[in-house]
Write an enzyme that holds these catalytic residues in place. Structure first.
Site, PDB file in Angstrom:
ATOM      1  N   GLU A 291       0.834  -1.281  -0.266  1.00 54.40           N
ATOM      2  CA  GLU A 291      -0.013   0.031  -0.156  1.00 54.40           C
ATOM      3  C   GLU A 291       0.870   1.265   0.033  1.00 54.40           C
ATOM      4  OE1 GLU A 291      -3.323   2.439  -0.186  1.00 54.40           O
ATOM      5  OE2 GLU A 291      -3.097   0.046  -0.325  1.00 54.40           O
ATOM      6  N   TYR A 374      38.668 -29.124  24.039  1.00 52.93           N
ATOM      7  CA  TYR A 374      39.791 -28.877  23.143  1.00 52.93           C
ATOM      8  C   TYR A 374      40.042 -27.467  22.713  1.00 52.93           C
ATOM      9  CZ  TYR A 374      36.029 -28.755  19.810  1.00 52.93           C
ATOM     10  OH  TYR A 374      34.853 -28.371  19.250  1.00 52.93           O
ATOM     11  N   SER A 387      27.490 -22.534  12.707  1.00 52.23           N
ATOM     12  CA  SER A 387      27.690 -22.904  13.985  1.00 52.23           C
ATOM     13  C   SER A 387      29.061 -23.542  14.140  1.00 52.23           C
ATOM     14  CB  SER A 387      26.444 -23.875  14.519  1.00 52.23           C
ATOM     15  OG  SER A 387      26.645 -24.866  13.879  1.00 52.23           O
ATOM     16  N   GLY A 388      29.960 -23.928  13.171  1.00 51.48           N
ATOM     17  CA  GLY A 388      31.290 -24.325  13.320  1.00 51.48           C
ATOM     18  C   GLY A 388      31.385 -25.819  12.884  1.00 51.48           C
ATOM     19  N   HIS A 392      38.053 -30.815   7.812  1.00 49.31           N
ATOM     20  CA  HIS A 392      39.491 -30.198   8.240  1.00 49.31           C
ATOM     21  C   HIS A 392      40.455 -31.359   8.219  1.00 49.31           C
ATOM     22  CE1 HIS A 392      39.141 -31.377  12.311  1.00 49.31           C
ATOM     23  NE2 HIS A 392      37.691 -30.708  12.399  1.00 49.31           N
ATOM     24  N   CYS A 410      32.609 -32.416  13.411  1.00 51.51           N
ATOM     25  CA  CYS A 410      33.287 -32.225  12.274  1.00 51.51           C
ATOM     26  C   CYS A 410      33.776 -33.340  11.224  1.00 51.51           C
ATOM     27  CB  CYS A 410      34.517 -31.253  12.362  1.00 51.51           C
ATOM     28  SG  CYS A 410      34.188 -29.551  12.910  1.00 51.51           S
TER      29      CYS A 410
END
Length: 494
Positions: A291, A374, A387-388, A392, A410
Site C-alpha cells: 500500500e 579441546y 555454527s562451526g 578439516h 566435524c
C-alpha cells in the site's frame, strides 16, 4: 524522451504521414496525437469522418481510492478521472472534454489538433480503455519510454481493454489503440501519460547474493529486502516475487522461497549445471509492492557455476566419495561425530574456506577442564555451517579415520587429503552426510540447507503457488518482461 527508433520513423513515413509520438509529459499529462489506423486510412470507400469515442480511465494519484477494474465508473470509484478520446479514420485523435467541445471537435473532423489535459495517475490503479459507443477495439499496445510492453487483455466482445501487468511509478507510457466504427471503418489514436513518481521513503530495494564470482553447483541465490513484506500480505509478496528474475544459460527450472519477511532464497529444482551462467535482476523499480510502497532500483547480479563437485560422506562406512561432474575423483577415509556429538545429516553447501582456524570446545558448549574440552589450531578448514561444522585436517585421529567416528561433529581426514579437498572445492559446492544418526541439517538458520527440502516443499514457500494461498497464484514462476520481442496484438473473439 526515448528517441523513437529510426526504423519506426521510416515505416511511419512510408504510410504517408508523420506520426508524432507523444513524448515527455510535464507533470502528468494525457497527450493525444496522430495514430494511423492499421491500413493508414486509405482503404477505398473509407469515410474520412469515421470516428470512435473511447473512455480512458485512471485513478488520480492524490487521495485516490483504489477500485477494481470492473468498477471503472466515475460514480463507483472515488478519485476516478475519465477522458473521452476520439479515434478517427485519419488517426487525428482529439480530446473530448464535454458536450460542447465534443461538438466542436466533431466539426473539426480528421484535422482536429491534438489536445493535452492534466491527468495525474496512480501506477497501482488499472488502465482501462472502453468504447463509449458502437464499434470494436481491434488492438491496444502500451509501452514505456524504455520499450517495455505492458500486458493486457481485450474483452471477449471487443469493447474493453485493461492491463494485466502493473504499471511503474514515474514512467511515461505510450498507448496505441486501433478500432473499427459501427460500419467497420478502421480508426486509430495514440496517447501518452505519466504515472506519478513514488515517494523516496517508501522505496523497497533488494540486495542479491552471492557476490559476483564462480561458485559450486549447490549455490543458493539470496534476496535481502530493504523493507519487510509480511506473509499476511500475500498479494504484495506475489507482486514482488514476480519482479525478481533469475535466468541461466543453460536454462533450468527454479523457484523463489520466502525464508522470512525480508529474505528470499532461489534454487533450481536440482543442482546447477556445470559452467552455467546465472543472471539475477530486479524489476521492482517503480512498481507498487504494498500500500503506497514502491520498489526502487537494485543492482543486477551475475555469477558463474564451476565444475560440479559433490562430496558425499557415509558416516557408517567412514568414507567420503568426491565426484567431479558425476565421476569419482577421490575416496577419502574420514571420521565423523561420535556419540553425543553426532554430525548433522543431510545436504550442506560450502560456505567458505580458512587455511587455519583455532577451534575451542567452549564455543560449542564444552566446558574447560572436562575430558572433552579441546583448544587446537586446525588447518585446511572448509566451513559447511555457521555454527562451526567443518571438513578439516585431523592428524591426531588418522588411526581412527576409515575405522570409527571420534570427532566432536566435524569431518576429519589426513592433512594431505584435507589439503586436496580444500584446494578442490569452492563456495557453493555440495557436501552431503549420510548415516550419521545426527539431527537433520536445518534448511535456513545454519548455512544453506535449502537442498534438504524436496521440490514440493520448496515450491510451497513461493508466493506464486496454489499452496501459498496467494490470490495471484501461478503454477510456474513468473518473471517480468524486461526485453520483449514486441507488442502482443490483442484481437477480440468473434
Amino acid at each position: 524522451m526515448e528517441q523513437m527508433p529510426s526504423t519506426n520513423r521510416a515505416r511511419l513515413r512510408r504510410q504517408g504521414r508523420t506520426w508524432t509520438m507523444a513524448g515527455v509529459v510535464a507533470g502528468a499529462l494525457l497527450v493525444v496525437s496522430a495514430a494511423p489506423p492499421p491500413d493508414g486510412g486509405r482503404r477505398a470507400g473509407t469515410d474520412p469522418t469515421a470516428s470512435v469515442e473511447l473512455l480512458i480511465g485512471r485513478v488520480l494519484d492524490k487521495g485516490a481510492q483504489r477500485c477494481a477494474v470492473e468498477a471503472f465508473r466515475a460514480e463507483l470509484c472515488g478519485g476516478l478521472e475519465q477522458r473521452l478520446v476520439r479515434a478517427t479514420a485519419h488517426g487525428a485523435g482529439s480530446m473530448v472534454r464535454d458536450a460542447s467541445s465534443r461538438d466542436a471537435s466533431s466539426r473539426g473532423g480528421a484535422g482536429t489538433a491534438a489536445h493535452t489535459v492534466v491527468l495525474p495517475t496512480d501506477a497501482a490503479s488499472p488502465l482501462e480503455i472502453t468504447l463509449a459507443g458502437p464499434g470494436l477495439l481491434t488492438y491496444v499496445t502500451v509501452h514505456d519510454g524504455h520499450g517495455r510492453y505492458v500486458g493486457g487483455e481485450l474483452g471477449a466482445k471487443g469493447h474493453r481493454w485493461a492491463n494485466t501487468e502493473p504499471l511503474r511509478a514515474g514512467e511515461t507510457y505510450t498507448v496505441r489503440v486501433g478500432a473499427q466504427d459501427a460500419a467497420g471503418t478502421p480508426v486509430g489514436v495514440t496517447m501518452a501519460f505519466r504515472t506519478a513518481p513514488p515517494t523516496e521513503d517508501g522505496r523497497l530495494t533488494v540486495e542479491f547474493g552471492p557476490k559476483p564470482g564462480t561458485y559450486g553447483a549447490g549455490q543458493i541465490v539470496t534476496a535481502s529486502l530493504s523493507h519487510p513484506v509480511p506473509a499476511t500480505n500475500p498479494a504484495a509478496r506475489a507482486r514482488l516475487e514476480r519482479a525478481l528474475q533469475v535466468t541461466s544459460e543453460p536454462a533450468v527450472e527454479g523457484s523463489w522461497h520466502w525464508v522470512d519477511d525480508s529474505t528470499l532464497h532461489y534454487r533450481p529444482r536440482t543442482y546447477w549445471p556445470a559452467h552455467a551462467e546465472v543472471r539475477v535482476l530486479s524489476g521492482l523499480d517503480g512498481v507498487e509492492v504494498g500500500e503506497r510502497e514502491y520498489g526502487g532500483p537494485s543492482e543486477t547480479l551475475r555469477f558463474t557455476i564451476g565444475e560440479r563437485i559433490e562430496a558425499v560422506t557415509d558416516a557408517a562406512a567412514h568414507e567420503m566419495t568426491v565426484r567431479r561432474n558425476g565421476k569419482v575423483v577421490r575416496t577419502i577415509p574420514v571420521t565423523t561425530g561420535k556419540a553425543g556429538f553426532l554430525t548433522r545429516s543431510g545436504v550442506k553447501v560450502v560456505l567458505g574456506k580458512e587455511y587455519k582456524v583455532r577451534m575451542r570446545g567452549d564455543t560449542v558448549g564444552i566446558k574447560r577442564g572436562t575430558s572433552e574440552f579441546y583448544d587446537l589450531p586446525v588447518f585446511y578448514a572448509t566451513r559447511v555451517t555457521w555454527s562451526g561444522e567443518y571438513v578439516h585436517a585431523a592428524p591426531w585421529s588418522v588411526d581412527a579415520q576409515g575405522q570409527e567416528n571420534v570427532s566432536h561433529g566435524c569431518t576429519g581426514m589426513s592433512t594431505a587429503d584435507a589439503a586436496w579437498f580444500f584446494n578442490t572445492v569452492r563456495e557453493g559446492d555440495v557436501v552431503e552426510v549420510l548415516n550419521s544418526g545426527g539431527e537433520p541439517m536445518a534448511p535456513f538458520d545454519n548455512g544453506f540447507g535449502d537442498w534438504n527440502l524436496d521440490w514440493a516443499a520448496w515450491r510451497a514457500g513461493s508466493a506464486l503457488t496454489p499452496a501459498s494461498g496467494s490470490p495471484l497464484a501461478s503454477p510456474t514462476p513468473v518473471t517480468p518482461r524486461t526485453s520483449p520481442h514486441g507488442p502482443s496484438r490483442l484481437r477480440p473473439l468473434t
